[in-house]
Design a protein around this motif. Sequence first.
Motif, PDB file in Angstrom:
ATOM      1  N   ARG A  18       0.838  -1.207   0.000  1.00 53.47           N
ATOM      2  CA  ARG A  18       0.000   0.000   0.000  1.00 53.47           C
ATOM      3  C   ARG A  18       0.875   1.260   0.000  1.00 53.47           C
ATOM      4  N   GLU A  19       1.934   1.247   0.816  1.00 57.76           N
ATOM      5  CA  GLU A  19       2.849   2.383   0.859  1.00 57.76           C
ATOM      6  C   GLU A  19       3.596   2.541  -0.467  1.00 57.76           C
ATOM      7  N   ALA A  20       4.005   1.394  -1.046  1.00 54.07           N
ATOM      8  CA  ALA A  20       4.700   1.426  -2.337  1.00 54.07           C
ATOM      9  C   ALA A  20       3.783   1.987  -3.425  1.00 54.07           C
ATOM     10  N   LYS A  21       2.532   1.578  -3.406  1.00 50.41           N
ATOM     11  CA  LYS A  21       1.569   2.087  -4.382  1.00 50.41           C
ATOM     12  C   LYS A  21       1.371   3.590  -4.201  1.00 50.41           C
ATOM     13  N   GLU A  22       1.176   4.039  -2.977  1.00 46.93           N
ATOM     14  CA  GLU A  22       0.946   5.462  -2.715  1.00 46.93           C
ATOM     15  C   GLU A  22       2.125   6.304  -3.191  1.00 46.93           C
ATOM     16  N   LEU A  23       3.357   5.856  -2.918  1.00 48.16           N
ATOM     17  CA  LEU A  23       4.534   6.624  -3.333  1.00 48.16           C
ATOM     18  C   LEU A  23       4.675   6.638  -4.854  1.00 48.16           C
ATOM     19  N   ARG A  24       4.398   5.506  -5.488  1.00 49.59           N
ATOM     20  CA  ARG A  24       4.480   5.457  -6.959  1.00 49.59           C
ATOM     21  C   ARG A  24       3.444   6.393  -7.583  1.00 49.59           C
ATOM     22  N   LEU A  25       2.233   6.405  -7.045  1.00 47.03           N
ATOM     23  CA  LEU A  25       1.205   7.299  -7.581  1.00 47.03           C
ATOM     24  C   LEU A  25       1.581   8.755  -7.351  1.00 47.03           C
ATOM     25  N   ALA A  26       2.182   9.069  -6.215  1.00 43.08           N
ATOM     26  CA  ALA A  26       2.665  10.434  -5.971  1.00 43.08           C
ATOM     27  C   ALA A  26       3.726  10.804  -7.003  1.00 43.08           C
ATOM     28  N   ALA A  27       4.634   9.871  -7.289  1.00 46.15           N
ATOM     29  CA  ALA A  27       5.684  10.126  -8.289  1.00 46.15           C
ATOM     30  C   ALA A  27       5.080  10.400  -9.655  1.00 46.15           C
ATOM     31  N   LEU A  28       4.050   9.658 -10.001  1.00 43.02           N
ATOM     32  CA  LEU A  28       3.434   9.811 -11.322  1.00 43.02           C
ATOM     33  C   LEU A  28       2.581  11.074 -11.433  1.00 43.02           C
ATOM     34  N   ARG A  29       2.288  11.712 -10.300  1.00 40.09           N
ATOM     35  CA  ARG A  29       1.583  13.003 -10.319  1.00 40.09           C
ATOM     36  C   ARG A  29       2.560  14.172 -10.331  1.00 40.09           C
ATOM     37  N   ASP A  30       3.840  13.914 -10.149  1.00 43.30           N
ATOM     38  CA  ASP A  30       4.857  14.968 -10.151  1.00 43.30           C
ATOM     39  C   ASP A  30       4.899  15.612 -11.538  1.00 43.30           C
ATOM     40  N   PRO A  31       5.115  16.922 -11.619  1.00 40.30           N
ATOM     41  CA  PRO A  31       5.146  17.598 -12.928  1.00 40.30           C
ATOM     42  C   PRO A  31       6.187  17.046 -13.902  1.00 40.30           C
ATOM     43  N   VAL A  45      -2.954   3.807 -11.463  1.00 35.24           N
ATOM     44  CA  VAL A  45      -4.039   3.858 -10.485  1.00 35.24           C
ATOM     45  C   VAL A  45      -5.115   2.812 -10.787  1.00 35.24           C
ATOM     46  N   ALA A  46      -5.207   2.377 -12.043  1.00 34.19           N
ATOM     47  CA  ALA A  46      -6.199   1.369 -12.426  1.00 34.19           C
ATOM     48  C   ALA A  46      -5.776  -0.057 -12.082  1.00 34.19           C
ATOM     49  N   GLU A  47      -4.514  -0.252 -11.700  1.00 34.40           N
ATOM     50  CA  GLU A  47      -4.035  -1.600 -11.378  1.00 34.40           C
ATOM     51  C   GLU A  47      -4.676  -2.120 -10.089  1.00 34.40           C
ATOM     52  N   PRO A  48      -5.024  -3.404 -10.062  1.00 35.28           N
ATOM     53  CA  PRO A  48      -5.632  -3.980  -8.853  1.00 35.28           C
ATOM     54  C   PRO A  48      -4.599  -4.151  -7.732  1.00 35.28           C
ATOM     55  N   GLY A  49      -5.084  -4.362  -6.534  1.00 29.03           N
ATOM     56  CA  GLY A  49      -4.209  -4.578  -5.383  1.00 29.03           C
ATOM     57  C   GLY A  49      -3.246  -5.728  -5.587  1.00 29.03           C
ATOM     58  N   SER A  50      -3.682  -6.765  -6.286  1.00 26.66           N
ATOM     59  CA  SER A  50      -2.813  -7.923  -6.517  1.00 26.66           C
ATOM     60  C   SER A  50      -1.567  -7.534  -7.314  1.00 26.66           C
ATOM     61  N   PHE A  51      -1.699  -6.597  -8.247  1.00 30.86           N
ATOM     62  CA  PHE A  51      -0.554  -6.111  -9.013  1.00 30.86           C
ATOM     63  C   PHE A  51       0.464  -5.477  -8.073  1.00 30.86           C
ATOM     64  N   TRP A  52      -0.009  -4.613  -7.184  1.00 34.73           N
ATOM     65  CA  TRP A  52       0.887  -3.903  -6.268  1.00 34.73           C
ATOM     66  C   TRP A  52       1.508  -4.857  -5.256  1.00 34.73           C
ATOM     67  N   ARG A  53       0.733  -5.842  -4.787  1.00 34.38           N
ATOM     68  CA  ARG A  53       1.289  -6.843  -3.859  1.00 34.38           C
ATOM     69  C   ARG A  53       2.411  -7.621  -4.519  1.00 34.38           C
ATOM     70  N   GLU A  54       2.167  -8.128  -5.734  1.00 34.89           N
ATOM     71  CA  GLU A  54       3.188  -8.912  -6.446  1.00 34.89           C
ATOM     72  C   GLU A  54       4.421  -8.073  -6.751  1.00 34.89           C
TER      73      GLU A  54
END
Length: 188
Positions: A18-31, A45-54
């Motif tokens: 969850r933390e890895a997903k949040e940081l990656r999404l923050a990075a992808l919102r960076d200008p 953001v459309a990837e399911p939780g299983s993608f982020w877990r794996e």
Amino acid sequence: MNQVAGPAVRPVRADEWREAKELRLAALRDPVAPTAFLETYERAVAEPGSFWRERTEGAADGTRVRQFVAEGPDGTWGGTVTVLVEDEGADDALGGTVRRRQTHLVAVYVRPGCRGAGVIDALIEAAVAWSWSVAEVTRARLYVHEDNARAERAYRRCGFRRCGETVPMRGEPAKAEREMILDRFQVY
């Protein structure tokens, strides 16, 4: 988030998806995300939780991939880098062929509030140290977009240098990604 004091860098743990997903999404919102990442926020953001877990489990395993995070005193993550092991003869992510066993640093990101506090230096140092621990690896590399001068300055400060190789930017072939390398036994 406040700046990370004396950045504590460590490998990501498998259960921290969850933390890895949040940081990656923050990075992808960076200008600068369009020049720094080969992925879009919308796709990620459309990837399911299983993608982020794996993805996080693989990066925590540390056999072929290792993700490092800079963690603040309050436990928040201020930045990240992922290191991939590339074997000679394999296809690389940018359409070329790997010429030697090496590591490839990708997904480098530092939150705006943590920039200028040594976070990127600490992340790169951990990534390079791990690289040298991988059997037969004597070179680490990364690519930086030709318009991302801020990132290139940081990589140079950490010892990387341009090697003269470039590849067209995926989706924008008129722009180039510059390869930067660090040899294990490089003399400065």
